[in-house]
Design an enzyme around this catalytic site. Structure first.
Site, PDB file in Angstrom:
ATOM      1  N   ARG A 127       0.630  -1.096  -0.061  1.00 18.67           N
ATOM      2  CA  ARG A 127       0.029  -0.076   0.081  1.00 18.67           C
ATOM      3  C   ARG A 127       0.651   1.307  -0.036  1.00 18.67           C
ATOM      4  NH1 ARG A 127      -3.355  -2.779   3.448  1.00 18.67           N
ATOM      5  NH2 ARG A 127      -5.257  -3.915   2.246  1.00 18.67           N
ATOM      6  N   LYS A 149       4.100  11.596 -11.402  1.00 24.31           N
ATOM      7  CA  LYS A 149       3.254  10.788 -12.097  1.00 24.31           C
ATOM      8  C   LYS A 149       4.009   9.514 -12.309  1.00 24.31           C
ATOM      9  CE  LYS A 149       0.763  13.905 -14.959  1.00 24.31           C
ATOM     10  NZ  LYS A 149       0.506  14.514 -16.423  1.00 24.31           N
ATOM     11  N   GLU A 191      12.478  17.854 -24.587  1.00 23.10           N
ATOM     12  CA  GLU A 191      11.564  18.543 -23.392  1.00 23.10           C
ATOM     13  C   GLU A 191      12.370  19.670 -22.821  1.00 23.10           C
ATOM     14  OE1 GLU A 191       8.707  17.193 -22.436  1.00 23.10           O
ATOM     15  OE2 GLU A 191       8.833  15.063 -23.076  1.00 23.10           O
ATOM     16  N   LYS A 233       9.420  22.831 -13.847  1.00 27.63           N
ATOM     17  CA  LYS A 233       8.341  21.839 -13.513  1.00 27.63           C
ATOM     18  C   LYS A 233       7.681  21.789 -12.148  1.00 27.63           C
ATOM     19  CE  LYS A 233       6.958  17.019 -14.392  1.00 27.63           C
ATOM     20  NZ  LYS A 233       6.724  15.980 -15.027  1.00 27.63           N
ATOM     21  N   GLU A 243      -3.022  17.924 -12.041  1.00 21.63           N
ATOM     22  CA  GLU A 243      -3.314  18.438 -13.265  1.00 21.63           C
ATOM     23  C   GLU A 243      -4.825  18.763 -13.359  1.00 21.63           C
ATOM     24  OE1 GLU A 243      -1.060  16.418 -16.461  1.00 21.63           O
ATOM     25  OE2 GLU A 243      -2.734  16.898 -18.059  1.00 21.63           O
ATOM     26  N   ARG A 247      -1.067  22.384 -14.976  1.00 19.90           N
ATOM     27  CA  ARG A 247      -0.219  21.358 -15.214  1.00 19.90           C
ATOM     28  C   ARG A 247      -0.173  20.877 -16.497  1.00 19.90           C
ATOM     29  NH1 ARG A 247       2.158  16.326 -11.423  1.00 19.90           N
ATOM     30  NH2 ARG A 247       3.644  15.391 -13.146  1.00 19.90           N
ATOM     31  N   ASN A 251       2.230  19.798 -21.431  1.00 19.10           N
ATOM     32  CA  ASN A 251       1.726  18.934 -22.696  1.00 19.10           C
ATOM     33  C   ASN A 251       2.025  19.788 -23.766  1.00 19.10           C
ATOM     34  OD1 ASN A 251       1.273  16.539 -20.888  1.00 19.10           O
ATOM     35  ND2 ASN A 251      -0.782  17.537 -20.605  1.00 19.10           N
ATOM     36  N   HIS A 254       2.382  17.790 -27.097  1.00 19.74           N
ATOM     37  CA  HIS A 254       2.100  16.297 -26.700  1.00 19.74           C
ATOM     38  C   HIS A 254       0.551  15.868 -27.502  1.00 19.74           C
ATOM     39  CE1 HIS A 254       4.932  16.822 -23.799  1.00 19.74           C
ATOM     40  NE2 HIS A 254       5.230  15.676 -23.541  1.00 19.74           N
ATOM     41  N   HIS A 258       1.458  12.545 -29.250  1.00 18.33           N
ATOM     42  CA  HIS A 258       0.989  11.149 -28.920  1.00 18.33           C
ATOM     43  C   HIS A 258       0.282  10.647 -30.106  1.00 18.33           C
ATOM     44  CE1 HIS A 258       0.672  12.396 -24.454  1.00 18.33           C
ATOM     45  NE2 HIS A 258       1.693  11.697 -24.789  1.00 18.33           N
ATOM     46  N   HIS A 272       9.669   9.601 -28.191  1.00 22.15           N
ATOM     47  CA  HIS A 272       8.967  10.380 -27.372  1.00 22.15           C
ATOM     48  C   HIS A 272       9.407  11.845 -27.310  1.00 22.15           C
ATOM     49  CE1 HIS A 272       6.066  12.008 -24.652  1.00 22.15           C
ATOM     50  NE2 HIS A 272       6.879  12.353 -23.904  1.00 22.15           N
TER      51      HIS A 272
HETATM   52  P1  NAD Z   1      13.592   5.024 -21.747  1.00 24.82           P
HETATM   53  O1  NAD Z   1      13.820   4.942 -20.055  1.00 24.82           O
HETATM   54  O2  NAD Z   1      13.431   3.973 -22.362  1.00 24.82           O
HETATM   55  O3  NAD Z   1      15.362   5.339 -21.980  1.00 24.82           O
HETATM   56  C1  NAD Z   1      15.744   5.776 -23.288  1.00 24.82           C
HETATM   57  C2  NAD Z   1      16.918   4.675 -23.431  1.00 24.82           C
HETATM   58  O4  NAD Z   1      18.240   5.225 -22.808  1.00 24.82           O
HETATM   59  C3  NAD Z   1      16.983   3.402 -23.123  1.00 24.82           C
HETATM   60  O5  NAD Z   1      17.267   2.423 -23.953  1.00 24.82           O
HETATM   61  C4  NAD Z   1      17.723   3.349 -21.840  1.00 24.82           C
HETATM   62  O6  NAD Z   1      18.320   2.005 -21.643  1.00 24.82           O
HETATM   63  C5  NAD Z   1      18.821   4.235 -22.408  1.00 24.82           C
HETATM   64  N1  NAD Z   1      19.526   5.074 -21.062  1.00 24.82           N
HETATM   65  C6  NAD Z   1      19.067   5.430 -19.957  1.00 24.82           C
HETATM   66  N2  NAD Z   1      19.935   6.062 -19.243  1.00 24.82           N
HETATM   67  C7  NAD Z   1      21.029   5.963 -20.148  1.00 24.82           C
HETATM   68  C8  NAD Z   1      22.179   6.206 -19.853  1.00 24.82           C
HETATM   69  N3  NAD Z   1      22.802   7.023 -18.837  1.00 24.82           N
HETATM   70  N4  NAD Z   1      23.375   5.987 -20.542  1.00 24.82           N
HETATM   71  C9  NAD Z   1      23.040   4.984 -21.828  1.00 24.82           C
HETATM   72  N5  NAD Z   1      21.679   4.744 -22.069  1.00 24.82           N
HETATM   73  C10 NAD Z   1      20.844   5.158 -20.932  1.00 24.82           C
HETATM   74  O7  NAD Z   1      13.004   6.419 -22.023  1.00 24.82           O
HETATM   75  P2  NAD Z   1      13.050   7.977 -21.494  1.00 24.82           P
HETATM   76  O8  NAD Z   1      13.331   8.718 -22.966  1.00 24.82           O
HETATM   77  O9  NAD Z   1      13.989   8.130 -20.484  1.00 24.82           O
HETATM   78  O10 NAD Z   1      11.580   8.110 -21.234  1.00 24.82           O
HETATM   79  C11 NAD Z   1      10.542   7.891 -21.808  1.00 24.82           C
HETATM   80  C12 NAD Z   1       9.285   7.485 -20.743  1.00 24.82           C
HETATM   81  O11 NAD Z   1       9.128   8.433 -19.945  1.00 24.82           O
HETATM   82  C13 NAD Z   1       8.394   7.203 -21.664  1.00 24.82           C
HETATM   83  O12 NAD Z   1       7.701   5.997 -21.144  1.00 24.82           O
HETATM   84  C14 NAD Z   1       7.211   8.333 -21.042  1.00 24.82           C
HETATM   85  O13 NAD Z   1       5.755   7.837 -21.070  1.00 24.82           O
HETATM   86  C15 NAD Z   1       7.832   8.568 -19.782  1.00 24.82           C
HETATM   87  N6  NAD Z   1       7.636   9.945 -19.352  1.00 24.82           N
HETATM   88  C16 NAD Z   1       6.996  10.294 -18.024  1.00 24.82           C
HETATM   89  C17 NAD Z   1       6.698  11.298 -17.469  1.00 24.82           C
HETATM   90  C18 NAD Z   1       6.270  11.520 -16.173  1.00 24.82           C
HETATM   91  O14 NAD Z   1       5.727  12.553 -15.564  1.00 24.82           O
HETATM   92  N7  NAD Z   1       6.110  10.612 -15.341  1.00 24.82           N
HETATM   93  C19 NAD Z   1       7.113  12.521 -18.345  1.00 24.82           C
HETATM   94  C20 NAD Z   1       7.585  12.352 -19.429  1.00 24.82           C
HETATM   95  C21 NAD Z   1       7.861  11.238 -19.982  1.00 24.82           C
END
Ligand code: NAD
Length: 379
Positions: A127, A149, A191, A233, A243, A247, A251, A254, A258, A272
Site C-alpha cells: 500500500r 506521475k 523536453e 516543472k 493536473e 499542469r 503537455n 503532446h 501522442h 517520445h
Molecule cells: P527510456 O527509459 O526508455 O530510456 C531511453 C533509452 O536510454 C533506453 O534504451 C535506456 O536504456 C537508455 N538509457 C537511459 N539512461 C542511459 C544512460 N545514462 N546511458 C546510456 N543509456 C541510457 O526512455 P526515456 O526517454 O528516459 O523516458 C521515456 C518514458 O518516460 C516514456 O515511457 C514516457 O511516457 C515517460 N515520461 C513520463 C513522464 C512523467 O511525468 N512520469 C514525463 C515524460 C515522459
C-alpha cells in the site's frame, strides 16, 4: 570547475510530500550519504534496466556501500515495451521476494521507463513505500523523475494505468548523461526546449546560444539546463499537483506527439522527445495560423531544432504516416480530450503558452495536410 561548485538543488514544495531534486556531476558516487538519512535500515532495492545497469550499477553500488548501505538490484529489459503488466508484475514480485518492508526505500535507476514503472511499483507495494528517483536519461532528469506521475501502459494506450506518488528525493547525476546515445540525448532535449517555449522566453534564448555546447558535453551548461527545467516543472507541479489546470501546460506539443507516436506504433521510428519537438513546432505553426503569434515565432522554433540536429517536422519521420483525418482521429484518443473536445496548448509568443479547447478541427486538418504534402514532396 569542481563538482561541488556545479551542484544545484531545486525544492519541490508539496507540504508533507515535499522533496529536493539534487543536480550535478558525480552524485552516483555520493548516493549513499544522500540517501542514508531517509533509511530506517541500511538496505535498498534498486530497479533498473539492463543498459543502465551494465554501464552504471557498479558506481551506484560503490556509492551506496561507502555509506554502509547494501543493495539488491533487478535489471529489466530496456525500452518502452517494459512499461506494461508483465515486467511490472515481475518487478513487484521481486520486491516482495527481496523482502522490501513498508519503511524501506525503492530506488528507480534509469530513464523514464524505469522511473514510471518503479514509482508505480512503490506506490502499490504494501500500500505504498517510499522511493528515490535516480534518473539517468536527460528526459527523465528534466521531466519524468519530478512531479510524481507514475505508471505503465495498457494495450488500450500509453500511461493509462498509474498513480500519483511523489519520490522522497531525486538525484540527477549529470555525468551519467555522457553515456546516452546522441539520439536519446537529443530526444530529451526536446523536453528542455519545451520548457523555454511554454513559459520562459529568456531560457529559450539561452538555449539558442548554449544548446550546441550543452549537447557537445559542456557540464556547466548541462547542469544549468537541467536545473532551469526542473525549477519550471517544480513551480508548475506545486501550483497544480494532480493536473486540474496549469499542469496541462507541460503537455505543449503532446497532442500532436501522442498521435504521431501511435501512428508510428511507439517504435524507434519516433522517440517520445522527438515527437514532442515536432509537436511543439506544429503547435507554434497552429498558433500562427490562428493569428496568435507572428510568423517569425514558428520559424524560430524550427530553426533552433534544426540547429540542434533534431527532427522538426513530419518530413523527418521515416516510413509511412496515415492521412490528416486518421491523425486527427488518433488525437481524439488523447487523455486531454474532455467531453469529446480536443484541447491544445497554444502560444501567444515564445515563453507564453496557454490551454484551450477553442481550436477549429479544420485548422488542424489543414495544417496536417500541408505538413504531410510537404513530406511527400520531399520523399
Ligand atoms: P527510456 O527509459 O526508455 O530510456 C531511453 C533509452 O536510454 C533506453 O534504451 C535506456 O536504456 C537508455 N538509457 C537511459 N539512461 C542511459 C544512460 N545514462 N546511458 C546510456 N543509456 C541510457 O526512455 P526515456 O526517454 O528516459 O523516458 C521515456 C518514458 O518516460 C516514456 O515511457 C514516457 O511516457 C515517460 N515520461 C513520463 C513522464 C512523467 O511525468 N512520469 C514525463 C515524460 C515522459
Amino acid at each position: 570547475m569542481s563538482q561541488a561548485v556545479l551542484e544545484r538543488r531545486v525544492h519541490v514544495p508539496l507540504g508533507e510530500r515535499a522533496y529536493d531534486v539534487v543536480i550535478g556531476p558525480g552524485l552516483l558516487a555520493q548516493a549513499g550519504e544522500r540517501i542514508l538519512p531517509l533509511l530506517k535500515r541500511p538496505r535498498v532495492a534498486v530497479l533498473s534496466d539492463e543498459t543502465v545497469a551494465a554501464l552504471h550499477l557498479d558506481t551506484l553500488r560503490a556509492g551506496l556501500a561507502a555509506a554502509g548501505i547494501e543493495m539488491e538490484a533487478l535489471a529489466l529489459p530496456p525500452g518502452e515495451a517494459t512499461k506494461g503488466w508483465p515486467q511490472f508484475t515481475r518487478a513487484v514480485e521481486w520486491l516482495l521476494e527481496t523482502r522490501v518492508e513498508r519503511n524501506d526505500v525503492v530506488i528507480a535507476f534509469g530513464g523514464g521507463v524505469i522511473g514510471d514503472l518503479a514509482g508505480f511499483a512503490a506506490a502499490v507495494l504494501r500500500r505504498g513505500v517510499r522511493f528515490v528517483q535516480i534518473p539517468t536519461s536527460l528526459l527523465a532528469q528534466v521531466d519524468s523523475s519530478v512531479g510524481g506521475k507514475t505508471g505503465i501502459n495498457a494495450p488500450q494506450g500509453k500511461n493509462l494505468i498509474g498513480a500519483f506518488h511523489q519520490p522522497s528525493l531525486v538525484l540527477a547525476d549529470t555525468e551519467v548523461l555522457g553515456t546516452l546515445t546522441q539520439r536519446d540525448f537529443l530526444a530529451g532535449y526536446g523536453e528542455v526546449a519545451k520548457y523555454g517555449l511554454l513559459g520562459d522566453a529568456e531560457f529559450f534564448s539561452w538555449l539558442e546560444t548554449h544548446g550546441p555546447s550543452l549537447a557537445g558535453g559542456d557540464m556547466a551548461a548541462r547542469v544549468e539546463a537541467v536545473t532551469r527545467s526542473v525549477q519550471m516543472k517544480a513551480d508548475i507541479v506545486a501550483r497544480d499537483e494532480t493536473e486540474q489546470g496549469d499542469r496541462a501546460l507541460l503537455n505543449l506539443g503532446h497532442t500532436f506527439c501522442h498521435a504521431l507516436e501511435a501512428a508510428t506504433g511507439y517504435s524507434d521510428r519516433l522517440l517520445h522527445g522527438e515527437g514532442v519537438a515536432i509537436g511543439c513546432a506544429l503547435a507554434f505553426e497552429l498558433s500562427y495560423r490562428l493569428g496568435l503569434v507572428s510568423q517569425e515565432e514558428p520559424s524560430r522554433v524550427r530553426e533552433h531544432l534544426a540547429a540542434m540536429g533534431m527532427k522538426k517536422d513530419l518530413a523527418d519521420i521515416p516510413g509511412d504516416l496515415p492521412d490528416a483525418d486518421a491523425l486527427l482521429d488518433l488525437m481524439g484518443q488523447d487523455k486531454k480530450v474532455v467531453d469529446g473536445q480536443l484541447r491544445f496548448i497554444l502560444a501567444r509568443c515564445i515563453g507564453d503558452a496557454f490551454v484551450t479547447a477553442d481550436v477549429p478541427p479544420e485548422a488542424v486538418r489543414d495544417l496536417l495536410n500541408e505538413a504531410l504534402s510537404a513530406r511527400n514532396q520531399n520523399s
